[in-house]
Motif scaffolding. Sequence first.
Motif, PDB file in Angstrom:
ATOM      1  N   ARG A  13       0.809  -1.218   0.000  1.00 36.93           N
ATOM      2  CA  ARG A  13       0.000   0.000   0.000  1.00 36.93           C
ATOM      3  C   ARG A  13       0.843   1.269   0.000  1.00 36.93           C
ATOM      4  NH1 ARG A  13      -3.722  -0.631   4.974  1.00 36.93           N
ATOM      5  NH2 ARG A  13      -3.450   1.610   4.909  1.00 36.93           N
ATOM      6  N   VAL A  14       1.946   1.271   0.740  1.00 39.11           N
ATOM      7  CA  VAL A  14       2.734   2.507   0.886  1.00 39.11           C
ATOM      8  C   VAL A  14       3.312   2.962  -0.448  1.00 39.11           C
ATOM      9  CG1 VAL A  14       4.967   1.489   1.513  1.00 39.11           C
ATOM     10  CG2 VAL A  14       4.348   3.715   2.416  1.00 39.11           C
ATOM     11  N   ARG A  15       3.635   2.032  -1.306  1.00 44.86           N
ATOM     12  CA  ARG A  15       4.223   2.387  -2.597  1.00 44.86           C
ATOM     13  C   ARG A  15       3.209   3.039  -3.541  1.00 44.86           C
ATOM     14  NH1 ARG A  15       8.813   0.551  -1.417  1.00 44.86           N
ATOM     15  NH2 ARG A  15       9.615  -1.476  -1.050  1.00 44.86           N
ATOM     16  N   LEU A  16       1.922   2.858  -3.258  1.00 47.34           N
ATOM     17  CA  LEU A  16       0.870   3.435  -4.094  1.00 47.34           C
ATOM     18  C   LEU A  16       0.392   4.790  -3.596  1.00 47.34           C
ATOM     19  CD1 LEU A  16      -1.248   0.182  -4.584  1.00 47.34           C
ATOM     20  CD2 LEU A  16       0.466   1.153  -6.138  1.00 47.34           C
ATOM     21  N   SER A  21       7.336  14.946   1.714  1.00 46.16           N
ATOM     22  CA  SER A  21       8.676  15.367   2.114  1.00 46.16           C
ATOM     23  C   SER A  21       8.949  14.704   3.469  1.00 46.16           C
ATOM     24  CB  SER A  21       8.711  16.893   2.269  1.00 46.16           C
ATOM     25  OG  SER A  21       9.815  17.288   3.057  1.00 46.16           O
ATOM     26  N   ILE A  22      10.188  14.492   3.798  1.00 48.87           N
ATOM     27  CA  ILE A  22      10.516  13.922   5.112  1.00 48.87           C
ATOM     28  C   ILE A  22      10.064  14.866   6.225  1.00 48.87           C
ATOM     29  CG2 ILE A  22      12.864  14.860   5.251  1.00 48.87           C
ATOM     30  CD1 ILE A  22      11.709  11.370   6.448  1.00 48.87           C
ATOM     31  N   TRP A  23       9.797  16.122   5.903  1.00 53.38           N
ATOM     32  CA  TRP A  23       9.373  17.116   6.892  1.00 53.38           C
ATOM     33  C   TRP A  23       7.852  17.237   6.973  1.00 53.38           C
ATOM     34  CZ3 TRP A  23      13.453  17.503   9.583  1.00 53.38           C
ATOM     35  CH2 TRP A  23      14.706  17.437   8.970  1.00 53.38           C
ATOM     36  N   ASP A  24       7.119  16.470   6.168  1.00 57.70           N
ATOM     37  CA  ASP A  24       5.656  16.453   6.219  1.00 57.70           C
ATOM     38  C   ASP A  24       5.175  15.526   7.326  1.00 57.70           C
ATOM     39  OD1 ASP A  24       5.320  18.202   4.082  1.00 57.70           O
ATOM     40  OD2 ASP A  24       5.239  16.584   2.592  1.00 57.70           O
ATOM     41  N   THR A  25       3.861  15.497   7.518  1.00 59.25           N
ATOM     42  CA  THR A  25       3.239  14.569   8.462  1.00 59.25           C
ATOM     43  C   THR A  25       2.621  13.427   7.674  1.00 59.25           C
ATOM     44  OG1 THR A  25       2.772  16.333  10.040  1.00 59.25           O
ATOM     45  CG2 THR A  25       1.505  14.299  10.281  1.00 59.25           C
ATOM     46  N   VAL A  61       9.495   5.978   3.421  1.00 59.28           N
ATOM     47  CA  VAL A  61       9.324   5.430   2.071  1.00 59.28           C
ATOM     48  C   VAL A  61       8.662   6.454   1.155  1.00 59.28           C
ATOM     49  CG1 VAL A  61       8.116   3.672   0.703  1.00 59.28           C
ATOM     50  CG2 VAL A  61       9.344   3.011   2.780  1.00 59.28           C
ATOM     51  N   ARG A  62       7.605   7.075   1.624  1.00 62.24           N
ATOM     52  CA  ARG A  62       6.877   8.033   0.784  1.00 62.24           C
ATOM     53  C   ARG A  62       7.698   9.277   0.468  1.00 62.24           C
ATOM     54  NH1 ARG A  62       1.329   8.935   3.535  1.00 62.24           N
ATOM     55  NH2 ARG A  62       0.983  10.274   1.742  1.00 62.24           N
TER      56      ARG A  62
END
Length: 175
Positions: A13-16, A21-25, A61-62
């Motif tokens: 699921r995470v790949r879809l 950004s690493i700084w997002d939530t 990952v995202r």
Amino acid sequence: MNLYFRLLLFMLRVRLRSRLSIWDTSHVTFRVNPGDLDVQRHMNNGRYLTLMDLGRMDLMVRSRFWQRVTEKGWYPVVAGQTITYRRSLQLWQRFDLASRVIGHDERWIYMEQVFRRDDELVADAVVRARFLRRSGGSVPMDEVLALARPLPEDLELPDWVTEWNEGSSRHGREL
């Protein structure tokens, strides 16, 4: 076994999902399943920590940060965490786990992770982590931050996190 199944579904699921950004939530939705329950028939306190691993993985990952650190031969390790449980989660209830980086110091990255059912706070946690090299040794914070650029201008580690970190390093020494 159910954790492996959950991990497999999660990684598919995470790949879809949309990029961050690493700084997002990051927000991940879960549902309490029978394997998550303890003898009191609510979600086991240890399961929260396991799901927090998945929340951090979702963010990395995202944001493609995971890809960058693994290419460097690095891996993250949790060195400390504190969690406050405010409400119980019951069988089949859906809940959201929000994960975000809240700052760093010269040695550690700090993340906040919050569990919510609807708009109700269920549990909140702070995690202290760092990166290690597969070849051995710690990765200096300036190298980690170079991989995470651009840095947010307003990123400042809250005082209460610094106090928690200082207190946690002294805690338990008398026993």
